[in-house]
Write a protein that holds these residues in place. Structure first.
Motif, PDB file in Angstrom:
ATOM      1  N   GLY A  10    -101.887  54.206 -57.227  1.00 13.15           N
ATOM      2  CA  GLY A  10    -102.414  52.931 -57.035  1.00 13.15           C
ATOM      3  C   GLY A  10    -103.193  51.732 -57.444  1.00 13.15           C
ATOM      4  O   GLY A  10    -103.087  51.432 -58.793  1.00 13.15           O
ATOM      5  N   GLY A  11    -104.194  51.788 -57.330  1.00 12.40           N
ATOM      6  CA  GLY A  11    -104.962  50.878 -57.646  1.00 12.40           C
ATOM      7  C   GLY A  11    -106.056  51.447 -59.049  1.00 12.40           C
ATOM      8  O   GLY A  11    -106.779  50.158 -59.376  1.00 12.40           O
ATOM      9  N   PHE A  12    -106.014  52.770 -58.943  1.00 13.56           N
ATOM     10  CA  PHE A  12    -106.944  53.435 -60.004  1.00 13.56           C
ATOM     11  C   PHE A  12    -106.508  53.857 -60.194  1.00 13.56           C
ATOM     12  O   PHE A  12    -105.093  55.048 -59.556  1.00 13.56           O
ATOM     13  CB  PHE A  12    -108.296  53.529 -59.280  1.00 13.56           C
ATOM     14  N   LYS A  13    -106.392  54.712 -62.166  1.00 16.48           N
ATOM     15  CA  LYS A  13    -105.516  55.861 -62.192  1.00 16.48           C
ATOM     16  C   LYS A  13    -107.095  57.364 -62.326  1.00 16.48           C
ATOM     17  O   LYS A  13    -107.611  56.224 -62.820  1.00 16.48           O
ATOM     18  CB  LYS A  13    -105.368  55.554 -63.406  1.00 16.48           C
ATOM     19  N   VAL A  14    -107.276  58.664 -62.070  1.00 15.79           N
ATOM     20  CA  VAL A  14    -108.436  58.636 -62.025  1.00 15.79           C
ATOM     21  C   VAL A  14    -107.942  60.308 -63.190  1.00 15.79           C
ATOM     22  O   VAL A  14    -106.578  60.320 -64.001  1.00 15.79           O
ATOM     23  CB  VAL A  14    -108.181  59.531 -60.729  1.00 15.79           C
TER      24      VAL A  14
ATOM     25  N   VAL B 286    -108.010  61.266 -50.666  1.00 18.49           N
ATOM     26  CA  VAL B 286    -108.141  61.645 -50.979  1.00 18.49           C
ATOM     27  C   VAL B 286    -108.971  61.330 -53.280  1.00 18.49           C
ATOM     28  O   VAL B 286    -109.430  61.962 -53.645  1.00 18.49           O
ATOM     29  CB  VAL B 286    -106.937  61.935 -52.193  1.00 18.49           C
ATOM     30  N   PHE B 287    -108.589  59.983 -53.096  1.00 22.37           N
ATOM     31  CA  PHE B 287    -109.105  58.857 -54.197  1.00 22.37           C
ATOM     32  C   PHE B 287    -110.377  59.800 -53.903  1.00 22.37           C
ATOM     33  O   PHE B 287    -111.010  59.706 -55.099  1.00 22.37           O
ATOM     34  CB  PHE B 287    -108.546  58.393 -53.858  1.00 22.37           C
ATOM     35  N   LEU B 288    -111.518  58.860 -52.804  1.00 26.41           N
ATOM     36  CA  LEU B 288    -112.617  59.273 -52.474  1.00 26.41           C
ATOM     37  C   LEU B 288    -113.268  60.485 -52.886  1.00 26.41           C
ATOM     38  O   LEU B 288    -114.142  60.671 -53.440  1.00 26.41           O
ATOM     39  CB  LEU B 288    -113.058  58.424 -50.860  1.00 26.41           C
ATOM     40  N   THR B 289    -112.249  61.443 -52.437  1.00 22.35           N
ATOM     41  CA  THR B 289    -113.241  62.682 -52.803  1.00 22.35           C
ATOM     42  C   THR B 289    -113.039  63.576 -53.551  1.00 22.35           C
ATOM     43  O   THR B 289    -114.013  63.281 -54.334  1.00 22.35           O
ATOM     44  CB  THR B 289    -111.896  64.283 -51.548  1.00 22.35           C
TER      45      THR B 289
END
Length: 276
Positions: A175-179, A231-234
């Motif tokens: 959403g805010g970031f693509k990883v 999940v994003f942070l991990t």
């Protein structure tokens, strides 16, 4: 939280259909405290005496709370090993979602009234195949417990597969970031390689990504815009630690989205002084 063995027949059928596994926690609606309940009764009685229609509207509003509605009091939030079942605060029926298919958005806001901390509002929006528009709020007691519980369950269910997909070359949109395997990307700021990520922290309800050697955020996004926030942070922390040659710093986030010096957003309001 009520006893984990309390499960309605309808919820039991839904849990079996969705293969949710063992029931781990049950949360009931938060009841009004005695002073607040007494104040509402006093207000309702006085309105009935003087203003019937406003009194009826006020009573309709009170029916949203478990103290004034058996239907509301009977609702439950069930947390299972593999998913969640919830009675929405408004409306009928129940919603069942598995942790491995959910996209969970959280927004935690504290109202500041005349520089004094006010109530904290919790909103966890659930999106899944066939499920939209379901939001779990502080209507259920102890959101500071069941909120992180849900987020951590999503990490256990989705984290390993998401990390494997990224390492195989896939880009995951949170959403805010693509990883991706090479770094992070946003629409307005382009791409930032993992070796250049200096720090990720949460402040005032926003996730801030700092570029190494810079004092201002390379990019930031509202926590509420990030799907599966934990999940994003991990995943970001794992990839940073694996691909950086210098230490990476992440502010602890188990409770970092809570309102506070480094956490969820606060909305300030000021009340006008009464005229004398």
């Amino acid at each position: 939280m009520t006893a984990t063995t309390s499960l309605s027949p309808e919820a039991a059928e839904l849990a079996a259909r969705h293969r949710l596994g063992a029931l781990e926690g049950t949360f009931a609606p938060k009841r009004l405290g005695k002073p607040t309940f007494a104040l509402y009764i006093f207000t309702l009685v006085n309105l009935l005496v003087a203003f019937v229609i406003p009194a009826l509207v006020f009573f309709w509003w009170l029916r949203r709370t478990p103290n004034f509605s058996r239907k509301q009091a009977a609702k439950r939030l069930y947390l299972f090993e593999n998913g969640v079942i919830v009675h929405p605060q408004f409306g009928d029926g129940m919603v069942a979602v598995r942790w491995d298919s959910i996209r969970l958005y959280q927004e935690i806001t504290q109202v500041i009234i005349n520089d004094a901390p006010g109530p904290i509002k919790y909103a966890y929006s659930v999106v899944a195949p066939g499920v939209t528009g379901t939001t779990i709020t502080e209507f259920y007691d102890r959101p500071e417990t069941w909120g992180p519980w849900m987020q951590e369950a999503v990490v256990r269910a989705q984290g390993p597969a998401v990390l494997e997909s990224i390492l195989e070359g896939e880009t995951i949109n949170f959403g805010g970031f693509k990883v991706s395997r090479t770094g992070m990307a946003t629409t307005g700021n382009g791409h930032l390689a993992w070796p250049d990520v200096g720090e990720i922290h949460v402040k005032a309800g926003r996730v801030c990504v700092m570029k190494t050697g810079e004092s201002s955020p390379w990019s930031s996004a509202a926590v509420g815009d990030i799907a599966n926030f934990y999940v994003f942070l991990t995943i970001a922390e794992i990839l940073c630690r694996q691909l950086r040659t210098v230490p990476f710093r992440r502010v602890p986030t188990a409770r970092s989205a809570e309102p506070g010096p480094g956490g969820g957003k606060r909305r300030r309001t000021r009340r006008r002084p009464e005229r004398q």
